[in-house]
Scaffold this motif. Structure first.
Motif, PDB file in Angstrom:
ATOM      1  N   ASN A   6      49.907  41.030  35.302  1.00 21.48           N
ATOM      2  CA  ASN A   6      48.459  40.864  35.442  1.00 21.48           C
ATOM      3  C   ASN A   6      47.716  41.180  34.151  1.00 21.48           C
ATOM      4  N   GLN A  59      45.347  38.539  32.135  1.00 20.43           N
ATOM      5  CA  GLN A  59      43.963  38.854  31.796  1.00 20.43           C
ATOM      6  C   GLN A  59      43.756  38.893  30.277  1.00 20.43           C
ATOM      7  N   GLU A  85      46.609  47.241  37.228  1.00 18.15           N
ATOM      8  CA  GLU A  85      46.103  45.873  37.271  1.00 18.15           C
ATOM      9  C   GLU A  85      46.741  45.147  38.447  1.00 18.15           C
ATOM     10  N   THR A  90      42.693  40.217  38.234  1.00 14.73           N
ATOM     11  CA  THR A  90      42.906  39.061  37.363  1.00 14.73           C
ATOM     12  C   THR A  90      41.961  37.920  37.750  1.00 14.73           C
TER      13      THR A  90
END
Lengths: 212, 259
Positions: free
Chosen positions: B99, B103, B142, B147
């Motif tokens: 993730n 991102q 995360e 995301t």
């Protein structure tokens, strides 16, 4: 005074977060917010000293913590921020009663958590100046067998003094939390209902504190 | 209550359900203007459904999960609970890594993956967290819900899911995405997946016994309290704690003039 002996037994827990602490290293200081940082630092040290002083009775220590909290936290501002636009729906008498009972609520609520202090340490990890002139001091609470917890303090210069007006734990602001709950109550029952609910809550908490 | 918990809890029900739910909710029209909604974030158009579901979840918690967690808490030393917690955090590290990459945060991805390698070996299969204690590399949190937010997808209204708890259409889709990313579950029997997630959920709940009890006691409206905390917490995670702008009230720190 509406603050009774019972609330004396409690501390402001607001303080508590500040309390779990061994103030350590400093990173990323900001000119304007530096004094606010010192306030958080020295308050944490005072609180720590009280918490560690196991020779003194619990009641006495709670009282000392409460005094520190009353000096460092600006309850009138916190109360007004929490009510926001709802503030003007209260009569001056209701406003006074609200501030008194809300302060008591915070004291009782956080005071009963004094037992949960298990040698956590606090590190100040930064500070910054907010667009409106407030200062935010960021700390990290370590220990207790969990990942570090981010605790931020928002301070405002009031009467020449930096005073805490919000505590933000992992992004969750205390002021915001109470604001949404109180808005809900105000929407359904107005100021009268709000004051009644607050008073009932305090009575409950005081009973539990005595029983515990 | 936290997303990580909901994630843990996610596994309690079937992956099929998750994927199905993800697809269904992904179909709900989402606002792309996440920030524009900021001040209205506590609008809760699905409140009556949500309150019902919240009550239902609370019953399950009260009659099943909490009692089991109490027993667990009684039987398991605190240290063991911490080890188990570390273990499941470590299992999640590859998802944190993916993730972070999605991102566009290669540094966080490096930290997450470095932690995974270090803790899986030096940290005895992840039961310890020497990456944090010795190297000062704190956990990267995360998930796919974050995301999607970074990609500009709006959260949609607050949504309480059965069993999984507080969420939003975006976070529900995120749960499905993370479940699909959990590669190791493809290679072990489903029964093993369930029991390990069961342990995770019970262990996590046992560490939150006091906090949840306190919150229930001190809040004025527990439903509103949880909703507000969830929304603030998620927002903070999405902003990676940098903004420090808490809450979603634009005027949070404005004193209203008057009396």
């Amino acid at each position: 005074m509406m603050i009774s002996m019972t609330s004396f037994r409690a501390t402001s827990a607001l303080l508590f977060a500040a309390a779990f602490c061994l103030v350590a290293a400093s990173v990323g200081a900001d000119e304007a917010s530096a004094p606010a940082r010192l306030v958080v630092e020295s308050t944490s040290e005072q609180v720590l000293a009280v918490l560690r002083d196991k020779g003194v009775s619990v009641d006495r220590r709670l009282e000392e913590l409460q005094q520190i909290a009353y000096r460092r936290f600006d309850f009138p501002t916190i109360g007004r921020l929490v009510l926001a636009r709802g503030w003007n729906q209260l009569t001056p008498d209701q406003q006074r009663a609200f501030l008194e009972d809300f302060k008591r609520h915070l004291s009782l609520d956080y005071g009963r958590r004094i037992d949960s202090y298990t040698n956590q340490t606090v590190t100040i990890i930064g500070d910054r100046t907010e667009p409106n002139g407030d200062a935010t001091v960021r700390t990290q609470v370590n220990g207790g067998g969990t990942s570090p917890v981010a605790v931020d303090y928002r301070l405002r210069r009031i009467d020449g003094d930096w005073r805490v007006i919000d505590i933000i734990v992992e992004g969750v602001s205390l002021v915001s939390s109470y604001r949404s709950q109180f808005q809900e109550i105000m929407a359904s029952g107005g100021p009268t209902r709000l004051l009644q609910v607050l008073r009932e809550k305090n009575e409950q908490a005081a009973t539990t504190a005595r029983a515990g | 209550m936290t997303p990580r918990n909901s994630q843990n809890a996610a596994a309690v029900i079937t992956r099929c359900f998750l994927l199905a739910a993800g697809l269904v909710f992904a179909g709900v029209p989402l606002s792309v203007h996440a920030e524009a909604q900021a001040n209205a974030a506590e609008d809760d158009p699905w409140e009556s459904f949500n309150r019902g579901m919240f009550w239902f979840n609370d019953q399950i918690d009260g009659y099943v999960l909490e009692p089991v967690a109490r027993g667990w808490d009684f039987a398991m030393p605190k240290d063991v609970q911490t080890w188990i917690d570390n273990f499941f955090d470590n299992v999640h590290a590859p998802i944190d890594t993916v993730n972070s990459l999605l991102q566009g945060k290669p540094r966080d991805a490096g930290v997450a993956f470095g932690r995974f390698l270090f803790n899986s070996t030096v940290g005895f299969a992840g039961f310890f967290d020497p990456a944090a204690s010795e190297l000062g590399l704190d956990e990267v949190r995360e998930d796919f819900g974050q995301t999607l937010a970074v990609w500009g997808l709006g959260s949609g209204p607050y949504l309480v899911l059965p069993i999984l708890g507080p969420s939003s259409p975006r976070d529900t889709a995120g749960l499905a995405g993370d479940a699909a990313m959990t590669a190791y579950t493809w290679f072990i029997p489903w029964s093993a997946t369930y029991s390990s997630r069961g342990v995770d959920v019970v262990n996590t709940r046992s560490r939150l016994l006091q906090q949840i009890e306190d919150s229930k006691k001190s809040s004025f409206d527990y439903y509103v309290f949880v909703r507000n905390a969830y929304l603030q917490y998620r927002r903070n995670l999405i902003q990676d704690k940098k903004a420090g702008e808490s809450g979603f009230y634009d005027d949070l720190y404005d004193v209203v003039p008057g009396n």
